[in-house]
Design a protein around this motif. Structure first.
Motif, mmCIF file in Angstrom:
data_model
loop_
_atom_site.group_PDB
_atom_site.id
_atom_site.type_symbol
_atom_site.label_atom_id
_atom_site.label_comp_id
_atom_site.label_asym_id
_atom_site.label_seq_id
_atom_site.Cartn_x
_atom_site.Cartn_y
_atom_site.Cartn_z
ATOM 1 N N GLN A 20 33.644 46.179 29.846
ATOM 2 C CA GLN A 20 32.512 45.755 30.643
ATOM 3 C C GLN A 20 31.959 46.940 31.426
ATOM 4 O O GLN A 20 32.701 47.751 31.955
ATOM 5 C CB GLN A 20 32.941 44.652 31.618
ATOM 6 N N THR B 275 25.701 45.896 36.050
ATOM 7 C CA THR B 275 24.857 45.174 35.114
ATOM 8 C C THR B 275 23.506 45.868 35.032
ATOM 9 O O THR B 275 22.695 45.791 35.959
ATOM 10 C CB THR B 275 24.681 43.720 35.569
ATOM 11 N N PHE C 55 33.754 40.022 38.983
ATOM 12 C CA PHE C 55 34.161 38.719 38.477
ATOM 13 C C PHE C 55 35.485 38.335 39.122
ATOM 14 O O PHE C 55 36.228 39.192 39.621
ATOM 15 C CB PHE C 55 34.292 38.759 36.955
ATOM 16 N N ASP D 245 38.283 37.511 37.943
ATOM 17 C CA ASP D 245 39.485 38.077 37.348
ATOM 18 C C ASP D 245 39.491 39.601 37.355
ATOM 19 O O ASP D 245 40.434 40.219 36.867
ATOM 20 C CB ASP D 245 39.660 37.573 35.918
ATOM 21 N N LYS D 246 38.448 40.207 37.870
ATOM 22 C CA LYS D 246 38.402 41.669 37.917
ATOM 23 C C LYS D 246 37.559 42.110 39.102
ATOM 24 O O LYS D 246 36.341 42.018 39.077
ATOM 25 C CB LYS D 246 37.839 42.242 36.621
ATOM 26 N N GLN D 247 38.222 42.593 40.132
ATOM 27 C CA GLN D 247 37.550 42.910 41.379
ATOM 28 C C GLN D 247 37.515 44.404 41.670
ATOM 29 O O GLN D 247 37.196 44.813 42.786
ATOM 30 C CB GLN D 247 38.216 42.156 42.533
ATOM 31 N N THR E 14 33.950 41.447 45.582
ATOM 32 C CA THR E 14 33.889 40.084 45.075
ATOM 33 C C THR E 14 32.422 39.679 45.037
ATOM 34 O O THR E 14 31.527 40.508 45.227
ATOM 35 C CB THR E 14 34.672 39.127 45.988
ATOM 36 N N GLU E 15 32.179 38.408 44.837
ATOM 37 C CA GLU E 15 30.802 37.919 44.871
ATOM 38 C C GLU E 15 30.225 37.964 46.281
ATOM 39 O O GLU E 15 29.015 37.839 46.463
ATOM 40 C CB GLU E 15 30.742 36.485 44.340
#
Length: 672
Positions: free
Chosen positions: A29, A33, A156, A158-160, A186-187
């Motif tokens: 990934q 983005t 995400f 599961d991956k920070q 995180t978000e």
């Protein structure tokens, strides 16, 4: 400036990356983005790409990177500090914005244009808007706007954590480059640390002549973001970019140091309905300290040892609103920037040490406040209308224009004495700019575009107020008024895209530097560009770019100086699974439409330039999901050549600096 400023945090970053491999799985990934578009949004005059896709080989700075884009050239004074030229326009005719901040270099002779402080490894994306087709990025920008951008990282559950580290080596100049980009979050928020270091020796040209071009540079940035509400982000950053012992064969001086610190604070809020859909507020401050001299890094050959400490501090803000009404998108708001520049030429040695012989920037304050609005309106399913307008109030002031020189040939005089009848310590302007574009889709393949625009550029601190011996500003200059027309024909299919663009720019009150004096004239700049991308097979792609531009002084029909020649670039790229290989061929025609220094024309061209061609080759292989190894050779045939563009130094010298000869390079990148 000491290298340890960066090496300690960089070593920590490297250690963190290495340690992470023991406990984390590798990921394919991306760190951020980023939407990958075609190499050129053809026909739109806008180029926007992730940094790694613009040029395969390592680059010395942001200006060096931009030269890989069709229609962009650059003048070289040394190993770095490439000053970009877009469609024949340069310096303050271009808006260069670094992650939302304007930064103006500390050298009156532009050893450090803004792109010097844009280390490519520390930015995610570069957007180039050619010509004047936008009003939201500040006043001026008649030649274009360059955005060096950082993208908010995405994490995400599961991956920070995300990270990327790269190391590169270039053989000709014995250059080592190391960069690290680490982020965790995180978000709800994130922290990101970016660092880079480059150490370069002197390079050799194609005739094995040593070019004094060594330098050391370092940059690091700390960014943090917090989601303060469901649709609101607050982001802050601090960034430092430092240069040390930078040699300039194209100038009469070198730079022992050039340091910048930039602070940014951004608020991004998306509303829940209403006329205003999004609000963005940004404030920034950029501080630059620069020193140049002619004795500490060279055997003094000038009649007098000189040093010139300078500073350039810029503060600014922007408030941008997004609205949508029926079939119309609107962006509107206001912006502000204030730049203060101070610089003196001082005797560096001997009994007269410390005496002031010149004042390049006599405590110049240049303030600009703007109001703007820009809309995109869908007329029909085949027609799109874009338009924008802005108003700018400009004020300029020189605080030291009556200060007396204490040494040298100007002893006892002041800057205002040199300006004579043009002397003016304060001035103000009210400027109007705007554009109108119509995009018409002929059918599913072809479209035409028409853009008419007016942009106004105020004179900068050097053009207004420099007071250095024979190099003198003009505080009474009127601002440049650029009136441009551009026509585009473009075609896009699944495997072949191309565009043809022609433009004409009539400039009233063009600011001309002639024999180191500044005056307003009437000028014209016109040219054409062509871009093509052809996917010949699923694995093989061919690309071609052609750029041609001319500049004329309409008052006496002479040529404008520092206009690049006709250039063409042909590229062939092969991709198969994990392997990518490419060959690029750059061709430049001779440039004999010149305005030579030392003649009645009084320009900055050092000579007529012969044509040349250069071949570059590159190869990349993804070893596994975490590691990519790339290598290549620039100037494969070891040609001796120089770009036509150069700069005139404080002593009135014009020197074309040869480009590097054959240069092999290798780079290893890892992502986790």
């Amino acid at each position: 400036m000491k290298s340890s400023r960066l090496l300690t945090p960089l070593a920590i970053a490297v250690s963190a990356v290495v340690a992470s491999f023991a406990n984390a799985e590798t990921s394919t990934q991306p760190l951020y983005t980023i939407e990958v578009t075609a190499p050129i949004p053809l026909g739109s005059g806008v180029f926007s790409q992730p940094v790694p896709s613009i040029q395969a080989s390592p680059t010395s700075d942001g200006g060096d990177l931009l030269r890989a884009i069709n229609g962009v050239s650059g003048s070289r004074m040394g190993g770095r500090g490439i000053d970009p030229v877009i469609r024949g326009q340069s310096q303050n005719q271009l808006n260069v914005i670094l992650d939302g901040a304007f930064l103006y270099g500390g050298c009156p002779n532009r050893m450090d244009p803004p792109t010097t402080y844009a280390s490519p490894a520390t930015f995610d994306r570069v957007t180039l808007i050619k010509g004047n087709r936008d009003v939201i990025y500040g006043p001026g920008g008649s030649g274009g706007t360059v955005l060096f951008e950082r993208v908010r990282p995405v994490f995400f559950a599961d991956k920070q954590t995300r990270g990327e580290i790269s190391a590169a080596y270039t053989g000709n100049s014995d250059t080592t480059q190391l960069a690290a980009d680490l982020a965790a979050g995180t978000e709800e928020g994130y922290v990101r640390f970016i660092a880079g270091h480059t150490g370069a020796g002197n390079y050799k040209d194609g005739s094995s002549r040593t070019i004094r071009s060594s330098f050391e540079s370092e940059s690091y940035a700390l960014l943090a973001g917090l989601k303060v509400a469901d649709s609101t982000w607050l982001e802050a950053s601090v960034e430092q970019a430092n240069e040390k012992d930078v040699l300039f064969p194209g100038a009469g001086m070198d730079s022992p140091y050039s340091d910048s610190t930039t602070y940014r604070l951004k608020l991004d809020h998306v509303t829940q309905g209403g006329v205003i859909e999004r609000v963005r507020a940004e404030i920034y401050r950029a501080e630059v300290d620069h020193l140049m001299d002619n004795f500490s890094l060279r055997n003094q050959t000038a009649p007098m040892a000189m040093r010139a400490p300078t500073n350039s501090d810029t503060s600014g803000a922007r408030l941008l609103f997004d609205s949508h009404l029926s079939s119309t998108d609107i962006q509107w708001g206001l912006d502000y920037q204030k730049n203060n520049r101070n610089a003196s030429a001082i005797i560096g040695k001997g009994p007269m040490k410390g005496r002031v012989t010149g004042i390049q920037w006599p405590d110049v304050n240049l303030e600009q406040t703007g109001l703007f609005a820009q809309l995109t309106h869908v007329l029909t399913e085949r027609d799109l209308l874009q338009a924008g307008a802005r108003y700018d109030h400009v004020s300029a002031k020189a605080g030291r224009a009556n200060e007396t020189f204490t040494g040298g040939m100007l002893n006892g005089q002041t800057p205002n004495d040199l300006f004579g009848a043009n002397a003016k310590n304060r001035s103000s302007e009210n400027n109007l700019s705007g554009f109108l574009s119509w995009i018409h889709k002929l059918d599913e393949q072809y479209r035409v575009e028409t853009t008419v625009s007016r942009s106004v550029r105020t004179s900068d601190a050097t053009e207004r107020y420099i007071a250095m011996g024979n190099w003198r500003g003009n505080p009474s200059l009127d601002p440049e008024k650029h009136h441009q027309l551009e026509l585009v024909l473009a075609s896009e299919t699944s495997d072949l895209s191309w565009s043809l663009a022609g433009y004409y720019n009539r400039v009233d009150d063009y600011i001309l530097r002639k024999n180191n004096r500044y005056s307003n004239i009437t000028a014209e700049i016109y040219g054409a560009e062509a871009d093509l991308v052809w996917q010949m097979t699923p694995n093989l792609q061919f690309s071609n770019g052609i750029a041609w531009v001319r500049g004329k002084n309409r008052d006496d029909n002479s040529n404008l100086s520092q206009i690049p020649p006709l250039t063409a670039t042909l590229g062939l790229t092969y991709q198969q699974d994990a392997l990518t290989a490419g060959l690029d061929w750059l061709i430049a025609a001779k440039q004999d439409k010149v305005c030579l220094a030392g003649t009645s024309c009084g320009g900055q061209d050092s000579r007529k330039t012969s044509g040349y061609d250069v071949v570059n080759a590159h190869l990349a292989y993804q070893l596994n999901p975490a590691f990519t190894l790339s290598a290549g050779v620039n100037n494969l045939l070891d040609k001796t050549y120089a770009n036509h563009l150069n700069r005139e130094d404080v002593f009135g010298n014009n020197t074309q600096v040869n480009e590097p000869g054959r240069s092999g390079w290798v780079k290893l990148t890892t992502r986790f």
